[in-house]
Design a protein around this motif. Structure first.
Motif, PDB file in Angstrom:
ATOM      1  N   ILE A 139     -59.887 -19.955  31.869  1.00  0.00           N
ATOM      2  CA  ILE A 139     -60.234 -19.984  30.448  1.00  0.00           C
ATOM      3  C   ILE A 139     -60.240 -21.453  30.024  1.00  0.00           C
ATOM      4  CG2 ILE A 139     -59.513 -19.228  28.146  1.00  0.00           C
ATOM      5  CD1 ILE A 139     -59.827 -16.702  29.606  1.00  0.00           C
ATOM      6  N   PRO A 140     -61.304 -21.919  29.360  1.00  0.00           N
ATOM      7  CA  PRO A 140     -61.420 -23.356  29.064  1.00  0.00           C
ATOM      8  C   PRO A 140     -60.242 -23.952  28.287  1.00  0.00           C
ATOM      9  CG  PRO A 140     -63.485 -22.233  28.609  1.00  0.00           C
ATOM     10  CD  PRO A 140     -62.476 -21.169  28.942  1.00  0.00           C
ATOM     11  N   ALA A 141     -59.684 -23.268  27.296  1.00  0.00           N
ATOM     12  CA  ALA A 141     -58.620 -23.846  26.467  1.00  0.00           C
ATOM     13  C   ALA A 141     -57.233 -23.691  27.090  1.00  0.00           C
ATOM     14  CB  ALA A 141     -58.634 -23.188  25.092  1.00  0.00           C
ATOM     15  N   ALA A 142     -57.130 -22.990  28.192  1.00  0.00           N
ATOM     16  CA  ALA A 142     -55.823 -22.722  28.797  1.00  0.00           C
ATOM     17  C   ALA A 142     -55.310 -23.952  29.546  1.00  0.00           C
ATOM     18  CB  ALA A 142     -55.911 -21.540  29.759  1.00  0.00           C
ATOM     19  N   TRP A 156     -49.245 -15.691  29.216  1.00  0.00           N
ATOM     20  CA  TRP A 156     -50.663 -15.767  28.844  1.00  0.00           C
ATOM     21  C   TRP A 156     -51.277 -17.094  29.265  1.00  0.00           C
ATOM     22  CZ3 TRP A 156     -52.818 -11.408  28.326  1.00  0.00           C
ATOM     23  CH2 TRP A 156     -52.122 -10.327  27.799  1.00  0.00           C
ATOM     24  N   ASP A 157     -50.494 -18.168  29.241  1.00  0.00           N
ATOM     25  CA  ASP A 157     -50.998 -19.450  29.738  1.00  0.00           C
ATOM     26  C   ASP A 157     -51.271 -19.367  31.234  1.00  0.00           C
ATOM     27  OD1 ASP A 157     -50.813 -20.540  27.230  1.00  0.00           O
ATOM     28  OD2 ASP A 157     -48.951 -21.639  27.622  1.00  0.00           O
ATOM     29  N   TYR A 158     -50.371 -18.703  31.966  1.00  0.00           N
ATOM     30  CA  TYR A 158     -50.571 -18.534  33.404  1.00  0.00           C
ATOM     31  C   TYR A 158     -51.848 -17.731  33.677  1.00  0.00           C
ATOM     32  CZ  TYR A 158     -50.041 -17.062  38.207  1.00  0.00           C
ATOM     33  OH  TYR A 158     -50.280 -16.814  39.526  1.00  0.00           O
TER      34      TYR A 158
END
Length: 88
Positions: A68-71, A59-61
């Protein structure tokens, strides 16, 4: 042999293990409804398995690729595979 060299895997069945989750999903769901669905499933499964092997949260990838801003920022997978490195 395993006692002398514990780094040797007990089996050489890595490829079969890579597709096991795909086969289980296919058995449960009955497969995909279209060729496009199959291609998408295969692409995402490949990404997920590659991320797992590199120690990256899938999901981070995806968050990094979709901006996505918080990623967290994660390099592209080909760069990581070629370098044989893990992201910081």
């Amino acid at each position: 042999m395993v006692l002398d060299r514990p780094e040797i895997p007990l089996h050489t069945n890595g490829s079969e293990n890579d597709i096991r989750c795909h086969v289980t999903k296919r058995k449960v769901s009955g497969g995909t409804r279209s060729d496009v669905g199959r291609d998408c499933r295969d692409a995402f499964l490949g990404l997920k398995k590659t991320c797992a092997k590199l120690g990256i949260a899938f999901w981070d990838y995806l968050g990094s690729r979709l901006s996505i801003p918080a990623a967290p920022t994660i390099p592209y997978l080909p760069e990581l595979v070629t370098a044989g490195a893990r992201p910081p």
